[in-house]
Design a protein around this motif. Structure first.
Motif, PDB file in Angstrom:
ATOM      1  N   ARG A  98     -16.294  15.435  15.887  1.00 26.29           N
ATOM      2  CA  ARG A  98     -15.583  14.952  17.250  1.00 26.29           C
ATOM      3  C   ARG A  98     -15.396  13.388  17.423  1.00 26.29           C
ATOM      4  NH1 ARG A  98     -14.897  19.263  20.750  1.00 26.29           N
ATOM      5  NH2 ARG A  98     -16.128  20.960  20.441  1.00 26.29           N
ATOM      6  N   THR A  99     -16.100  12.610  16.524  1.00 24.04           N
ATOM      7  CA  THR A  99     -15.967  11.317  16.662  1.00 24.04           C
ATOM      8  C   THR A  99     -15.077  10.750  15.644  1.00 24.04           C
ATOM      9  OG1 THR A  99     -17.921  10.865  15.577  1.00 24.04           O
ATOM     10  CG2 THR A  99     -18.173  10.940  18.090  1.00 24.04           C
ATOM     11  N   VAL A 100     -15.307  10.522  14.334  1.00 30.14           N
ATOM     12  CA  VAL A 100     -14.659   9.681  13.502  1.00 30.14           C
ATOM     13  C   VAL A 100     -14.194  10.551  12.286  1.00 30.14           C
ATOM     14  CG1 VAL A 100     -15.996   7.454  13.918  1.00 30.14           C
ATOM     15  CG2 VAL A 100     -16.895   9.173  11.959  1.00 30.14           C
ATOM     16  N   GLN A 101     -14.080  11.818  12.509  1.00 36.92           N
ATOM     17  CA  GLN A 101     -13.678  12.684  11.383  1.00 36.92           C
ATOM     18  C   GLN A 101     -11.969  12.329  11.203  1.00 36.92           C
ATOM     19  OE1 GLN A 101     -11.948  17.231  10.642  1.00 36.92           O
ATOM     20  NE2 GLN A 101     -13.063  16.723  12.667  1.00 36.92           N
ATOM     21  N   GLY A 102     -11.565  12.259  12.379  1.00 36.45           N
ATOM     22  CA  GLY A 102      -9.907  11.902  12.093  1.00 36.45           C
ATOM     23  C   GLY A 102      -9.737  10.632  11.471  1.00 36.45           C
ATOM     24  N   ASP A 103     -10.360   9.601  12.017  1.00 31.78           N
ATOM     25  CA  ASP A 103     -10.253   8.220  11.538  1.00 31.78           C
ATOM     26  C   ASP A 103     -10.486   8.193  10.010  1.00 31.78           C
ATOM     27  OD1 ASP A 103      -9.690   7.130  13.870  1.00 31.78           O
ATOM     28  OD2 ASP A 103     -11.511   6.679  14.286  1.00 31.78           O
ATOM     29  N   ASN A 104     -11.744   8.865   9.353  1.00 28.65           N
ATOM     30  CA  ASN A 104     -11.962   8.776   8.152  1.00 28.65           C
ATOM     31  C   ASN A 104     -10.753   9.510   7.247  1.00 28.65           C
ATOM     32  OD1 ASN A 104     -14.104   7.288   8.194  1.00 28.65           O
ATOM     33  ND2 ASN A 104     -15.719   9.052   8.027  1.00 28.65           N
ATOM     34  N   LYS A 105     -10.110  10.577   7.781  1.00 31.58           N
ATOM     35  CA  LYS A 105      -9.149  11.315   7.246  1.00 31.58           C
ATOM     36  C   LYS A 105      -7.929  10.399   6.910  1.00 31.58           C
ATOM     37  CE  LYS A 105      -8.454  15.654   7.050  1.00 31.58           C
ATOM     38  NZ  LYS A 105      -8.446  17.025   7.579  1.00 31.58           N
ATOM     39  N   LYS A 106      -7.682   9.643   7.909  1.00 27.38           N
ATOM     40  CA  LYS A 106      -6.744   8.755   7.657  1.00 27.38           C
ATOM     41  C   LYS A 106      -6.948   7.738   6.662  1.00 27.38           C
ATOM     42  CE  LYS A 106      -5.161   8.996  12.623  1.00 27.38           C
ATOM     43  NZ  LYS A 106      -5.189   8.308  14.171  1.00 27.38           N
ATOM     44  N   LYS A 107      -8.019   7.217   6.623  1.00 26.71           N
ATOM     45  CA  LYS A 107      -8.344   6.446   5.391  1.00 26.71           C
ATOM     46  C   LYS A 107      -8.344   6.942   4.008  1.00 26.71           C
ATOM     47  CE  LYS A 107     -11.415   3.801   8.517  1.00 26.71           C
ATOM     48  NZ  LYS A 107     -12.666   3.438   8.904  1.00 26.71           N
ATOM     49  N   VAL A 108      -8.409   8.339   4.038  1.00 24.03           N
ATOM     50  CA  VAL A 108      -8.406   9.111   2.631  1.00 24.03           C
ATOM     51  C   VAL A 108      -6.848   9.251   2.517  1.00 24.03           C
ATOM     52  CG1 VAL A 108      -8.678  11.279   1.648  1.00 24.03           C
ATOM     53  CG2 VAL A 108     -10.487  10.524   2.920  1.00 24.03           C
ATOM     54  N   VAL A 109      -6.170   9.434   3.513  1.00 21.76           N
ATOM     55  CA  VAL A 109      -4.813   9.699   3.248  1.00 21.76           C
ATOM     56  C   VAL A 109      -4.044   8.129   2.852  1.00 21.76           C
ATOM     57  CG1 VAL A 109      -2.505  10.106   4.532  1.00 21.76           C
ATOM     58  CG2 VAL A 109      -4.350  11.665   4.987  1.00 21.76           C
ATOM     59  N   ALA A 110      -4.595   7.185   3.348  1.00 17.20           N
ATOM     60  CA  ALA A 110      -3.989   6.023   3.178  1.00 17.20           C
ATOM     61  C   ALA A 110      -4.193   5.641   1.630  1.00 17.20           C
ATOM     62  CB  ALA A 110      -4.545   5.085   4.031  1.00 17.20           C
ATOM     63  N   LYS A 111      -5.377   5.857   1.341  1.00 17.11           N
ATOM     64  CA  LYS A 111      -5.836   5.764  -0.210  1.00 17.11           C
ATOM     65  C   LYS A 111      -5.109   6.904  -1.204  1.00 17.11           C
ATOM     66  CE  LYS A 111      -8.789   3.704  -3.072  1.00 17.11           C
ATOM     67  NZ  LYS A 111      -8.729   2.099  -2.953  1.00 17.11           N
TER      68      LYS A 111
END
Length: 419
Positions: free
Chosen positions: A94-107
């Motif tokens: 509920r906190t940083v899952q979405g932010d981390n996924k964005k970083k994965v997509v960016a990579k």
């Protein structure tokens, strides 16, 4: 720990300790003076890479095309992600899952050479391609073109659209040894009419390893008003290329293949401006028209998403150009030793521009299933039999850990069986 401090710590989950070990990176650097082609045949280098894998001794694995299992370093990082997410539970989700996924997509977008808003994470190639096929607003009489060599379940998805909406499927057959790019492009051009909406085409034919001229097919299709959907299951992290250079509209890949991500991760590319024209497979929370509405999966194994970063970093330390050169070298090593033998059928082009690590070989008067069975039981070589779409043989897919000695064993087996 207060909330702010806790969030700061979980924000780094999956982003710390990602680079392959310093020792491995430093070791790879000692070979930096060699070109990719020079390094392709340097067995000392690839023996060092091989040490990073745990290999089953029961057989020689020449069937990496289904699933390229993980090097130990990526595997251990993945296991750590599973443990940590299990430890943090819903707070992480509920906190940083979405932010981390964005970083994965960016990579991933960085590797693919495209914008992050053109990339979504799926579960595999099938889900990626079916999302596009299912998302088109089909009308009765619309035409879709495919090849009989395309992946069976994707062809079946178009059959489903035929049954559901009354579209017309047209099938071409790609020759195993085309004389030119134009011969392949003309196959698709001749099948087109003003009603053609979509061409499904494989970047690399999964049963033979033949590379198709995607850019030329895309340019031709666009000139006649059709879109192009590319099956890239076997090319992402296998060939060194950038997605926009293909000129296609849509592209799907399985990251568990040549990028060596844990099972359950795929990639969907939708060219900028195209996502809003596709229906969602499942409704997203925000119901926006960007690519995210095509990739909503509900709660899913987020540890796999984080492991994509580990796999990318491992891939980049070895080097995409080096990896492609090595895979092509391995294929040429064994095919050059058997292609002229009596009773050997090589179902893959020998032109370097038309193939890379994958090839398909058969023995005359021997059924593919019998060939695969004999290779495993007598010679301890694991392959897969292919007996369809004008291809009769076994698909051979080595990987970066494969040695020339292992290929020598395979070549010896083929010579004995062909004789």
């Amino acid at each position: 720990m207060n909330k702010r401090g806790f969030l700061k710590s979980v924000a780094t989950l999956g982003l710390g300790g990602l680079l392959p070990s310093e020792a491995f990176g430093n070791w790879v650097q000692t070979f930096s003076h060699k070109t990719a082609d020079e390094l392709a045949g340097d067995e000392a280098f690839w023996e060092g890479v091989r040490k990073g894998y745990r290999l089953k001794p029961d057989y020689i694995n020449l069937e990496n095309g289904y699933y390229c299992f993980l090097p130990q370093e990526t595997l251990e990082n993945y296991i750590n992600h599973v443990r940590e997410i299990n430890y943090q539970g819903s707070y992480y989700m509920r906190t940083v899952q979405g932010d981390n996924k964005k970083k994965v997509v960016a990579k991933l977008a960085e590797v693919a050479g495209c914008s992050a808003d053109e990339i979504a994470i799926t579960r595999n190639t099938t889900e990626s391609l079916d999302t596009v096929i299912n998302g088109i607003s089909w009308k009765a009489g619309d035409e879709a073109i495919m090849a009989e060599q395309d992946y069976g379940s994707i062809v079946n998805m178009l059959k489903l659209m035929e049954n559901r909406y009354g579209i017309v499927r047209k099938t071409v057959s790609v020759p195993n040894h085309p004389s030119s790019d134009e011969e392949v492009v003309d196959l698709y051009r001749k099948a087109m009419t003003p009603k053609t909406r979509l061409i499904l085409v494989s970047h690399m034919v999964n049963i033979t390893g033949q590379i198709l001229p995607i850019k030329k097919i895309s340019d031709m299709a666009h000139s006649l008003g059709a879109e192009v959907l590319v099956d890239g299951a076997h090319t992402f992290a296998h060939l060194n290329f950038k997605l926009p250079d293909l000129g296609c509209d849509y592209y799907g890949a399985s990251l568990h293949k040549w990028l060596s991500v844990p099972l359950g991760a795929g990639l969907l590319y939708v060219r900028s401006g195209k996502a809003s024209g596709l229906w969602s497979l499942m409704a997203d929370w925000e119901m926006k028209d960007d690519i995210n509405h095509l990739a909503h999966r509900g709660t899913h194994p987020v540890a796999t998403d984080l492991a994509i970063l580990n796999a990318i970093d491992y891939h980049q330390v070895i080097g995409a150009e080096r990896k492609e050169a090595r895979l092509r070298y391995l294929q040429n090593y064994w095919t050059s030793r058997v292609k002229s033998l009596p009773n050997i059928l090589l179902n893959t082009p020998t032109d370097a521009a038309r193939s890379c690590g994958i090839a398909n070989v058969g023995v005359k008067q021997m059924k593919p299933a019998d060939l695969a069975k004999t290779l495993l039981e007598k010679y301890k070589v694991w392959t897969v039999a292919i007996d369809s779409a004008n291809v009769q043989g076994c698909r051979i897919t080595p990987n970066v850990y494969t040695t020339l000695a292992e290929l020598d064993t395979f070549v010896k087996a083929l010579k004995e069986l062909a004789a």
